[in-house]
Design an enzyme around this catalytic site. Sequence first.
Site, PDB file in Angstrom:
ATOM      1  N   ASN A  11       0.919  -1.107  -0.031  1.00 57.94           N
ATOM      2  CA  ASN A  11       0.158   0.061  -0.131  1.00 57.94           C
ATOM      3  C   ASN A  11       0.789   1.187   0.016  1.00 57.94           C
ATOM      4  OD1 ASN A  11      -1.748   1.909   0.359  1.00 57.94           O
ATOM      5  ND2 ASN A  11      -2.456   1.354   2.509  1.00 57.94           N
ATOM      6  N   LYS A  13       0.234   4.365  -0.424  1.00 59.71           N
ATOM      7  CA  LYS A  13      -0.679   5.503  -0.094  1.00 59.71           C
ATOM      8  C   LYS A  13      -0.400   6.502  -0.804  1.00 59.71           C
ATOM      9  CE  LYS A  13      -0.287   3.441   4.812  1.00 59.71           C
ATOM     10  NZ  LYS A  13      -0.153   3.550   6.056  1.00 59.71           N
ATOM     11  N   HIS A  97      -9.578   1.130   4.809  1.00 58.29           N
ATOM     12  CA  HIS A  97      -8.191   1.044   5.413  1.00 58.29           C
ATOM     13  C   HIS A  97      -8.291   2.159   6.653  1.00 58.29           C
ATOM     14  CE1 HIS A  97      -4.107   2.796   6.294  1.00 58.29           C
ATOM     15  NE2 HIS A  97      -3.666   1.726   5.907  1.00 58.29           N
ATOM     16  N   GLU A  99      -6.985   4.633   7.614  1.00 57.29           N
ATOM     17  CA  GLU A  99      -6.764   5.989   7.519  1.00 57.29           C
ATOM     18  C   GLU A  99      -8.071   6.530   6.645  1.00 57.29           C
ATOM     19  OE1 GLU A  99      -3.114   5.699   5.346  1.00 57.29           O
ATOM     20  OE2 GLU A  99      -2.245   5.326   7.123  1.00 57.29           O
ATOM     21  N   GLU A 169      -5.015  -4.968  10.535  1.00 56.60           N
ATOM     22  CA  GLU A 169      -4.022  -3.763  10.744  1.00 56.60           C
ATOM     23  C   GLU A 169      -4.377  -2.854  12.133  1.00 56.60           C
ATOM     24  OE1 GLU A 169      -2.004  -2.766   6.852  1.00 56.60           O
ATOM     25  OE2 GLU A 169      -3.759  -1.556   6.946  1.00 56.60           O
ATOM     26  N   GLY A 175       2.477   2.604  10.599  1.00 61.79           N
ATOM     27  CA  GLY A 175       3.383   3.872  10.325  1.00 61.79           C
ATOM     28  C   GLY A 175       4.115   4.076  11.771  1.00 61.79           C
ATOM     29  N   SER A 214       3.485  -1.841  10.383  1.00 61.87           N
ATOM     30  CA  SER A 214       5.023  -1.796  10.559  1.00 61.87           C
ATOM     31  C   SER A 214       5.712  -3.114  10.057  1.00 61.87           C
ATOM     32  CB  SER A 214       5.221  -1.348  11.960  1.00 61.87           C
ATOM     33  OG  SER A 214       4.983  -0.057  12.277  1.00 61.87           O
TER      34      SER A 214
HETATM   35  P1  PGA Z   1       2.993   0.327   7.509  1.00 62.74           P
HETATM   36  O1  PGA Z   1       1.456   0.803   6.893  1.00 62.74           O
HETATM   37  O2  PGA Z   1       3.516  -0.804   7.051  1.00 62.74           O
HETATM   38  O3  PGA Z   1       3.738   1.675   7.161  1.00 62.74           O
HETATM   39  O4  PGA Z   1       2.731   0.431   8.903  1.00 62.74           O
HETATM   40  C1  PGA Z   1       0.648  -0.420   6.582  1.00 62.74           C
HETATM   41  C2  PGA Z   1      -0.678   0.117   6.057  1.00 62.74           C
HETATM   42  O5  PGA Z   1      -1.137   1.180   6.646  1.00 62.74           O
HETATM   43  O6  PGA Z   1      -1.416  -0.559   5.325  1.00 62.74           O
END
Ligand code: PGA
Length: 251
Positions: A11, A13, A97, A99, A169, A175, A214
């Site tokens: 992903n 983003k 997701h 976000e 997640e 992140g 992460s």
């Molecule tokens: P990250 O994001 O690997 O940077 O923690 C995962 C995601 O949001 O799908």
Amino acid sequence: MTQLKPLIAANWKMNGDKALIAEFSTAFTTDKVNGIDIIVCPPSIYLDEFSSQVASNNSAIAVGAQNLSDKESGAFTGEISAAMLQQVNCNFAIVGHSERRSLFGETPQFVASKYATALANNITPILCTGESEQQREDEQTFTVIAQDIDAVIERSGIESFKDGIIAYEPVWAIGTGKSATPEQAQDVHAFIRKHLAKHDEEVAAGVRILYGGSVNENNAAELFKQKDINGALVGGASLVVDKFMAICQNA
Ligand code: PGA
């Protein structure tokens, strides 16, 4: 349980550019990454070009969207429909997701309607679900996840998970560099499978459940050893060819 084929999804983003697309299209050839599925979800404006490039480079990558509209077409400024994704050979889409849920106000029901629209257009939805740090502290983890999954079951039925993918997640792990431990992740993955099995054991056993939050080249192997973890949804570490390659090869 039969072994499910590992799936690693990226992903990006709102990151990446045309140069990164060229780099990824040529790096992940089928001989380098065998026996796993790889999906890369770039920003939607790059989907068309990415699709063309992976097709002409014998790439193992399938292209996915980070989002889609729940509507088929019409006066929805700024939105992208499932049919449009189909036209650029994009056969996967992330829905819900965290976000999108937290920054764009997407509710479990709205996400379920995106999930349904994706399926109706032969796009495989990747349903994201996960608890915030506060919800984990309040022991609401399973409640929150059950809510997201039940919204899909209510809308599309348990059978819809035959053609879908789930990504657990935890919001506190996204992140932050602070991944869930393999045990914490396995616990939730096992819960998700059990929850689905209440409706249909075969569907529960067959759905791929990815872990996201992460994931990197150092922690991937331990996560993938867990019984109910069938792959990963990777954010930050999916923006660097070598890191993402190492994660894929660990699967
Ligand atoms: P990250 O994001 O690997 O940077 O923690 C995962 C995601 O949001 O799908």
